[in-house]
Design an enzyme around this catalytic site. Structure first.
Site, mmCIF file in Angstrom:
data_model
loop_
_atom_site.group_PDB
_atom_site.id
_atom_site.type_symbol
_atom_site.label_atom_id
_atom_site.label_comp_id
_atom_site.label_asym_id
_atom_site.label_seq_id
_atom_site.Cartn_x
_atom_site.Cartn_y
_atom_site.Cartn_z
ATOM 1 N N TRP A 194 -35.791 -25.522 2.297
ATOM 2 C CA TRP A 194 -35.833 -24.579 1.190
ATOM 3 C C TRP A 194 -34.867 -25.063 0.101
ATOM 4 O O TRP A 194 -33.741 -25.452 0.392
ATOM 5 C CB TRP A 194 -35.432 -23.173 1.668
ATOM 6 N N ASP A 361 -42.376 -10.343 -10.921
ATOM 7 C CA ASP A 361 -42.241 -10.919 -9.575
ATOM 8 C C ASP A 361 -42.107 -9.798 -8.541
ATOM 9 O O ASP A 361 -42.506 -8.652 -8.772
ATOM 10 C CB ASP A 361 -41.043 -11.897 -9.569
ATOM 11 N N LYS A 475 -49.087 -14.694 -8.876
ATOM 12 C CA LYS A 475 -48.205 -15.604 -8.134
ATOM 13 C C LYS A 475 -48.397 -15.259 -6.664
ATOM 14 O O LYS A 475 -48.021 -14.173 -6.227
ATOM 15 C CB LYS A 475 -46.753 -15.399 -8.579
ATOM 16 N N TRP A 476 -48.984 -16.169 -5.900
ATOM 17 C CA TRP A 476 -49.327 -15.932 -4.486
ATOM 18 C C TRP A 476 -48.230 -16.570 -3.637
ATOM 19 O O TRP A 476 -48.146 -17.783 -3.554
ATOM 20 C CB TRP A 476 -50.689 -16.560 -4.179
ATOM 21 N N ASP A 477 -47.432 -15.731 -2.994
ATOM 22 C CA ASP A 477 -46.281 -16.248 -2.253
ATOM 23 C C ASP A 477 -46.540 -16.194 -0.752
ATOM 24 O O ASP A 477 -47.431 -15.477 -0.279
ATOM 25 C CB ASP A 477 -45.047 -15.388 -2.607
ATOM 26 N N ASP A 546 -37.581 -23.127 -5.320
ATOM 27 C CA ASP A 546 -36.709 -22.023 -5.732
ATOM 28 C C ASP A 546 -35.412 -22.554 -6.330
ATOM 29 O O ASP A 546 -34.636 -21.800 -6.914
ATOM 30 C CB ASP A 546 -36.374 -21.124 -4.535
HETATM 31 C C1 GLA Z 1 -39.856 -16.477 -2.922
HETATM 32 C C2 GLA Z 1 -40.293 -17.193 -4.196
HETATM 33 C C3 GLA Z 1 -39.441 -16.731 -5.350
HETATM 34 C C4 GLA Z 1 -39.555 -15.239 -5.505
HETATM 35 C C5 GLA Z 1 -39.181 -14.553 -4.211
HETATM 36 C C6 GLA Z 1 -39.468 -13.068 -4.277
HETATM 37 O O1 GLA Z 1 -38.604 -16.881 -2.519
HETATM 38 O O2 GLA Z 1 -40.195 -18.562 -4.030
HETATM 39 O O3 GLA Z 1 -39.820 -17.390 -6.533
HETATM 40 O O4 GLA Z 1 -40.873 -14.915 -5.870
HETATM 41 O O5 GLA Z 1 -39.910 -15.067 -3.107
HETATM 42 O O6 GLA Z 1 -39.150 -12.433 -3.106
#
Ligand code: GLA
Length: 736
Positions: A194, A361, A475-477, A546
């Protein structure tokens, strides 16, 4: 003595062996022939030998009449000499296998022989399918080669068909096997964690096996990316020498394994990792493996990257090459703490700065279990009206009224234990009977092998989009890997789990794209933990990391650029001290790094000083003037951030009349020596280019606004006169 004991005490539970029949199945002989899979500048040469074995003779530059390979190249004994094109466990083969099948009678030998092949052309792609068969078990394999002519990219996958009458188990089911011959093989691959994605590592391969693998289930590219460069030499070069690049289009567990044999030949087997996945194949069923994307160039790492990027823009990324808007994302500026008012003021600021989209977000959902931190709410996708009483449409419409597009975040594959969803559907959660369901980031993972879960995950997208007609971007996380693996839905067939999870997810992506072809979607997985060509065919872009610190980003973006195109690489300017690293850099440096990809901002604009706001406005404005080159130009990397103190890259238009050059000084050590000279690439030596510095604050460069010959800039070089660490400069070059 052993034989005597064996006769007296029969092995427990073992049946008395049947009398073995020594009748063998006759494999029909075939006429030897060569099959050439060609692109504009590369050839993959395969041959069928007299026994019907398919072999790989060559991959690389066109090498004349392929029949010349037969007798000399592989030591004269081509039955056993030339490498098998898709090696199966069994027969005369002892290397690493692409295919390993367990048959109902317990036997594990497969010998594949040529049945026939055909080719079909469509657009710029010629697809060759070669049919193979095992005459004892009836198992059939099609090898499919998609040759993308202009891009010099060949996609390879297999289709494994159980044409027998009983089920079989696939114990290894790779997409492709490729063989190369060289004196040295320098492997470049990408590891990370990460916030440290796509870190480059290099190793000279030695005999035996080197494996790149993920067993994480999801977040497959945190750890290793399923891609590599292979320099057919001892030394890495950006500009010259033979390089093969490969990237597996799969977002789950993968395995890419490199083996150098006794004859110094390299074999690369790539595909889904068979980890915990001895895949059952019922009679009559077939299994299609994911594509392995290959390219070759004799213009070094730069050559293969440009091939991959060109292919990705046309085929590998959803709407690749389209300009994605600049944006302000709410995450690092507001995290979970916002109200409607916070969002509207951020939208005002984004519009004033000339940005083109606002992305809301995490944190907008969950009513009974509000998402006010990462401990609750995932799974309950209703708007938190305590934070946004006016609803999403109000905010999205406000953004549109200010001339901005609007995007919103979802993480639909996951669930917090503290949610209604977890209570209502405990059977939807990935788990193993009787064992703890481990949490990561306080969340569990939904079982995408279950069609009901697939419907739910599709429904989250569908319902979120229906919150407002003004939603332009999702934004698909996906923020965790799989642990305690297992599916309540699959019952006894747990072997299918890892593969069917990913196939289930891909079914959802396909449904989403069928219904919403025009919504832009970002692929995010705690940053860049799902950056692969399996996902990208559904996504317009990916969240690279991130880690938004420009110092870290230079390396992350460099590694990413070796395989993936800048048009899909999201790169944001954030606040200092940086929230991930505590580093402090100038706003200009942060912009100059972010502008080399799809530019965005991720901070609270109100925290910028008037001077910084002015700089931000200028940087965003100038970016719009040259970003067509970032999105669609050819990338040339000038030196590497791993080599020393300076790094530079440039994007050049196809007609070579325009370019944008990014230069960075990462470390500055000595005022008494002349500063670094970058030798540019990709320009037309005979053209004169006017050079204009962008985003200049206190430029000391002597040549701004002047013109120089392409030959001078490439051979003589270009010195931006850096005098400090973490400084940078961007130049636009236009031919007169
Ligand atoms: C992940 C994403 C971030 C943000 C957070 C929100 O870590 O990579 O950009 O969207 O989730 O919880």
């Amino acid at each position: 003595m052993a034989a005597l004991l064996g006769a007296i005490i029969p092995a427990q539970g073992r049946k008395t062996p049947k009398k073995i029949s020594r009748e063998t199945v006759t494999v029909p002989s075939v006429t030897p022939q060569v099959i050439a899979v060609k692109t504009s500048h590369t050839q993959l040469i395969l041959q069928v030998d007299g026994r019907g074995t398919l072999q790989t003779l060559h991959y690389g530059a066109p090498a004349g009449d392929p029949s010349q390979f037969m007798d000399f190249h592989f030591g004269g004994n081509h039955n056993f000499g030339a490498p098998t094109a898709y090696p199966a466990a069994g027969g005369t083969f002892n290397g690493q296998e692409a295919l390993h099948v367990l048959y109902p009678d317990g036997s594990q030998n497969t010998e594949l022989y040529y049945l026939g092949h055909e080719s079909a052309a469509q657009g710029g792609v010629i697809t060759t399918t070669i049919h193979l068969k095992d005459y004892v078990t009836g198992l059939e394999v099609d090898l499919v080669y998609e040759a993308h002519q202009v891009e010099d990219v060949i996609l390879m996958h297999s289709v494994i068909r159980n044409a027998g009458k009983k089920p079989v188990q696939l114990r290894n089911f790779a997409s492709s096997s490729l063989n190369l011959v060289a004196d040295n093989y320098l492997l470049t691959h990408f590891h990370g964690g990460w916030a440290t994605e796509m870190q480059m590592e290099q190793t000279l391969l030695t005999h035996d096996t080197k494996v790149l693998e993920s067993r994480r289930g999801t977040q497959n590219t945190q750890g290793n990316n399923p891609s590599f460069l292979l320099t057919l030499d001892r030394n890495f070069s950006e500009t010259s020498g033979e390089v093969v690049a490969g990237a597996l289009a799969w977002s789950g567990n993968f395995r890419i394994s490199f083996e150098i044999d006794q004859s110094d030949r390299l074999n690369i087997v790539s595909g889904i990792s068979p980890f915990a996945s001895s895949y059952p194949l019922a009679a009559g069923d077939s299994f299609t493996t994911p594509d392995m994307v290959y390219t070759w160039s004799n213009e070094g790492a730069g050559g293969v990257s440009r091939n991959l990027h060109r292919w990705a823009r046309s085929y590998g990324v959803w709407n690749g090459g389209n300009v994605n808007p600049t944006l302000l994302n709410s995450w690092e500026g507001a995290y979970f703490s916002f109200t409607t008012e916070t969002l509207l003021r951020m939208i005002d600021d984004a519009a004033e700065m000339g940005l083109e989209m606002f992305v809301l977000d995490d944190g907008w959902f969950g009513l009974e279990h509000p998402r006010n931190d990462d401990k609750a709410g995932l799974g309950d996708w209703e708007v938190n009206i305590n934070k946004i009483p006016e609803g999403i449409d109000f905010v999205a419409s406000y953004a549109h009224s200010k001339g901005l597009k609007f995007g919103i975040w979802i993480e639909s594959e996951m669930v917090n234990p503290d949610s209604n969803l977890a209570q209502e559907h405990p059977d939807w959660i990935v788990q193993s009977p009787g064992r703890e369901i481990y949490q990561s980031r306080n969340q569990w993972i939904l079982d995408l092998s279950n069609p009901a879960v697939q419907d739910f995950v599709f429904g989250v997208f569908d319902r979120t989009v229906s919150l407002s007609p003004n939603i332009d971007y999702i934004k698909w996380d996906s923020n965790r890997r799989i642990m305690s693996f297992g599916s309540p839905y699959l019952g006894q067939e747990q072997d299918r789990f890892f593969v069917e999870y990913m196939q289930g997810l891909y079914k959802v992506f396909a449904r989403v794209r069928e219904k919403y072809p025009d919504i832009a979607i970002q692929c995010c997985s705690a940053g860049g933990s799902r950056v692969d060509y399996g996902s990208l065919r559904w996504f317009n872009e990916f969240w690279t990391s991130d880690n938004t610190d420009a110092i870290s980003r230079v390396r992350i973006q460099y590694g990413t650029s070796l395989i993936y195109p800048a048009c899909a690489m999201a790169s944001h300017v954030s606040a200092v001290p940086n929230h991930q690293t505590n580093n402090v850099t100038s706003l200009k440096f942060r912009f100059d790094v972010a502008c080399a990809g799809r530019l965005g901002m991720e901070l609270q604009p109100k925290s910028l000083s008037a001077e910084e706001r002015a700089m931000a406005d200028r940087c965003i404005k100038s970016y719009k003037g040259y970003r067509d080159l970032v999105f669609n130009g050819d990338l040339y990397r000038i030196s590497s951030p791993y080599d020393g103190d300076y790094y530079s890259l440039m994007y050049v238009s196809e007609d070579r009349r325009r370019a944008v050059l990014f230069c960075y000084c990462m470390r500055f050590q000595n005022h008494s020596i002349g500063s670094h000279v970058f030798r540019l690439q990709g320009l037309d030596p005979s053209l004169r280019y006017k050079i204009t510095e962008q985003n200049a604050d206190k430029s000391c460069w002597w040549g701004n606004g002047q013109t120089f010959e392409g030959a001078f800039l490439c051979e003589g070089g270009f010195n931006p006169c850096f005098r400090e660490a973490n400084t940078s400069a961007i130049f636009v070059l236009e031919s007169l």
